[in-house]
Design an enzyme around this catalytic site. Structure first.
Site, PDB file in Angstrom:
ATOM      1  N   GLY A 163      10.374   5.579  -2.321  1.00 47.92           N
ATOM      2  CA  GLY A 163       9.935   5.163  -0.907  1.00 47.92           C
ATOM      3  C   GLY A 163      10.976   4.129  -0.370  1.00 47.92           C
ATOM      4  O   GLY A 163      11.922   4.097  -0.614  1.00 47.92           O
ATOM      5  N   ILE A 164      10.377   3.834   0.834  1.00 48.23           N
ATOM      6  CA  ILE A 164      11.028   2.888   1.748  1.00 48.23           C
ATOM      7  C   ILE A 164      11.524   1.661   1.211  1.00 48.23           C
ATOM      8  O   ILE A 164      12.760   1.342   1.197  1.00 48.23           O
ATOM      9  CB  ILE A 164      10.394   2.610   2.910  1.00 48.23           C
ATOM     10  CG1 ILE A 164      10.034   3.893   3.714  1.00 48.23           C
ATOM     11  CG2 ILE A 164      10.977   1.460   3.868  1.00 48.23           C
ATOM     12  CD1 ILE A 164       9.003   3.580   4.961  1.00 48.23           C
ATOM     13  N   CYS A 214      12.509  -0.236 -12.284  1.00 47.49           N
ATOM     14  CA  CYS A 214      11.849   1.113 -13.076  1.00 47.49           C
ATOM     15  C   CYS A 214      13.103   1.510 -13.959  1.00 47.49           C
ATOM     16  O   CYS A 214      12.710   1.724 -15.284  1.00 47.49           O
ATOM     17  CB  CYS A 214      11.606   2.151 -11.969  1.00 47.49           C
ATOM     18  SG  CYS A 214      12.982   2.961 -11.094  1.00 47.49           S
ATOM     19  N   ASN A 232      15.954  -1.870  -1.178  1.00 50.75           N
ATOM     20  CA  ASN A 232      16.045  -2.589  -2.565  1.00 50.75           C
ATOM     21  C   ASN A 232      17.182  -2.051  -3.383  1.00 50.75           C
ATOM     22  O   ASN A 232      17.358  -2.658  -4.601  1.00 50.75           O
ATOM     23  CB  ASN A 232      14.813  -2.973  -3.196  1.00 50.75           C
ATOM     24  CG  ASN A 232      13.857  -3.700  -2.753  1.00 50.75           C
ATOM     25  OD1 ASN A 232      14.116  -5.098  -2.397  1.00 50.75           O
ATOM     26  ND2 ASN A 232      12.504  -3.187  -2.334  1.00 50.75           N
ATOM     27  N   THR A 258      11.948   1.019  -2.353  1.00 51.66           N
ATOM     28  CA  THR A 258      12.972   1.277  -3.215  1.00 51.66           C
ATOM     29  C   THR A 258      14.439   1.558  -2.496  1.00 51.66           C
ATOM     30  O   THR A 258      15.362   0.947  -2.961  1.00 51.66           O
ATOM     31  CB  THR A 258      12.745   2.736  -3.733  1.00 51.66           C
ATOM     32  OG1 THR A 258      11.487   2.777  -4.635  1.00 51.66           O
ATOM     33  CG2 THR A 258      13.797   3.100  -4.984  1.00 51.66           C
ATOM     34  N   ARG A 259      14.376   2.335  -1.315  1.00 47.29           N
ATOM     35  CA  ARG A 259      15.585   2.557  -0.763  1.00 47.29           C
ATOM     36  C   ARG A 259      16.355   1.171  -0.313  1.00 47.29           C
ATOM     37  O   ARG A 259      17.431   1.041  -0.142  1.00 47.29           O
ATOM     38  CB  ARG A 259      15.588   3.477   0.349  1.00 47.29           C
ATOM     39  CG  ARG A 259      15.208   5.018  -0.281  1.00 47.29           C
ATOM     40  CD  ARG A 259      14.834   6.141   0.773  1.00 47.29           C
ATOM     41  NE  ARG A 259      14.532   7.113   0.308  1.00 47.29           N
ATOM     42  CZ  ARG A 259      14.872   8.206  -0.286  1.00 47.29           C
ATOM     43  NH1 ARG A 259      16.228   8.249  -0.179  1.00 47.29           N
ATOM     44  NH2 ARG A 259      14.355   9.269  -0.777  1.00 47.29           N
ATOM     45  N   SER A 287       0.761  -1.171   0.215  1.00 45.93           N
ATOM     46  CA  SER A 287      -0.001   0.034  -0.096  1.00 45.93           C
ATOM     47  C   SER A 287       0.815   1.066  -0.030  1.00 45.93           C
ATOM     48  O   SER A 287       0.396   2.287   0.543  1.00 45.93           O
ATOM     49  CB  SER A 287      -0.817   0.112   1.095  1.00 45.93           C
ATOM     50  OG  SER A 287      -0.197  -0.244   2.499  1.00 45.93           O
ATOM     51  N   GLY A 288       2.130   1.264  -0.296  1.00 50.49           N
ATOM     52  CA  GLY A 288       3.019   2.261  -0.682  1.00 50.49           C
ATOM     53  C   GLY A 288       2.650   3.113  -1.943  1.00 50.49           C
ATOM     54  O   GLY A 288       1.245   2.863  -2.681  1.00 50.49           O
ATOM     55  N   SER A 289       3.448   3.855  -2.502  1.00 49.71           N
ATOM     56  CA  SER A 289       3.233   4.822  -3.541  1.00 49.71           C
ATOM     57  C   SER A 289       2.826   3.876  -5.082  1.00 49.71           C
ATOM     58  O   SER A 289       2.100   4.175  -5.769  1.00 49.71           O
ATOM     59  CB  SER A 289       4.311   5.625  -3.945  1.00 49.71           C
ATOM     60  OG  SER A 289       4.777   6.669  -2.955  1.00 49.71           O
TER      61      SER A 289
END
Length: 297
Positions: free
Chosen positions: A164-165, A130, A170, A167-168, A15-17
């Site tokens: 987001g969290i 991405c 990973n 992404t950082r 349920s993040g971005s």
């Protein structure tokens, strides 16, 4: 308008971005019936927003989807690479089709403009990263137009507010999976991926630059191959465009691109998140069409 019985039933895990932007994209499509948005924190902004959009939510994560496995057909997993490796054990056993938006690299790697038609029988489709979705079409186009690629480097810059969290957390998996996919789709002898997170305000639009040392005989063929591929990407990512046309200098090729998001939920500068979600929708739409075709035969 299609009846709900003819739509593919969808669950979003995360349920993040990314998960929330997917929610708006799925709700806008007549192909899908969004059943659940599932997260881990009942008080999160994401689940509150989903509830306000009349979507059933749960903070019980995978356990909720296990308890309701008969209520959905397709899952978008927008959690993390580590979590997906655990989640997919259940999805595989339950026969659920999963589109993985993490760099877990569990399922078949997919870039829709390259190999979407090969995804029909897959249980798990991985969308790489991405930066991968942005750069791999160009890397593949380059492969089609040159004799050999000795070295391929991709540098992506994204806005800090779009990272987001997950992404950082990973970042290491991002690098490893992107480099692996670059080698796989381009046949380059050596690959490198770099991600820069830009704290500038207002947020800067995603930009990706591809550098390659390659052997080629006709650079016009390179230009034509890249231009053709850009149009294929734009069929499902309208904001994808070149900002640096293919340039050559002593065997080095440079290509630059930017991605403007559609603005369904995320800001337009968050093209890095929009491109992987657009890819996810392309895969889901393909699976929906394939399933409906099979049902009528």
């Amino acid at each position: 308008m299609k009846s709900k019985s003819s739509r593919t039933r969808v669950a979003i895990l995360g349920s993040g971005s990314i998960g929330l932007d997917l929610m708006f994209k799925v709700k806008a499509s007549e192909q899908f019936d969004l059943k659940f948005v599932v997260g881990r924190n009942a008080n999160s902004d994401g689940l509150r927003l989903a509830r306000s959009c009349n979507v059933e939510t749960s903070s019980d994560g995978l356990d909720f989807l296990k308890a309701h496995e008969d209520a959905y057909d397709l899952v978008f997993d927008a959690t993390s690479a580590a979590a997906h490796k655990v989640n997919n054990r259940f999805f595989s056993d339950a026969g659920k089709f999963v589109i993985d938006l993490t760099p877990a690299k569990v399922g078949r790697l997919c870039v829709p403009c390259i190999n979407l038609d090969d995804m029909g029988a897959e249980q798990n489709v991985n969308l790489i990263t991405c930066g991968g979705q942005a750069s791999l079409p160009l890397a593949y186009a380059l492969k089609q137009a040159v004799d050999e690629i000795d070295y391929l480097e991709v540098v992506s810059a994204i806005a800090s507010r779009s990272a987001g969290i997950a992404t950082r957390e990973n970042i290491d998996e991002y690098m490893t999976t992107t480099e692996y996919a670059l080698a796989k789709f381009s046949d380059a002898k050596k690959t490198k991926a770099i991600l820069n997170i830009n704290p500038a305000e207002p947020g800067v639009r995603m930009q990706t630059t591809l550098y390659a040392y390659a052997r080629y005989r006709d650079f016009d063929r390179v230009r034509a191959s890249v231009a053709d591929m850009v149009e294929k990407v734009r069929e499902y990512v309208p904001g994808y465009r070149l900002v640096v046309e293919p340039l050559e200098s002593q065997g080095r090729i440079t290509i630059g691109l930017t991605v403007r998001g559609r603005g369904d939920y995320l800001p337009e500068y968050a093209g890095n998140l929009d491109i992987i979600n657009c890819a996810a929708l392309a895969v889901a739409s393909h699976r929906h069409a394939t399933a409906r075709l099979g049902a009528t035969q």
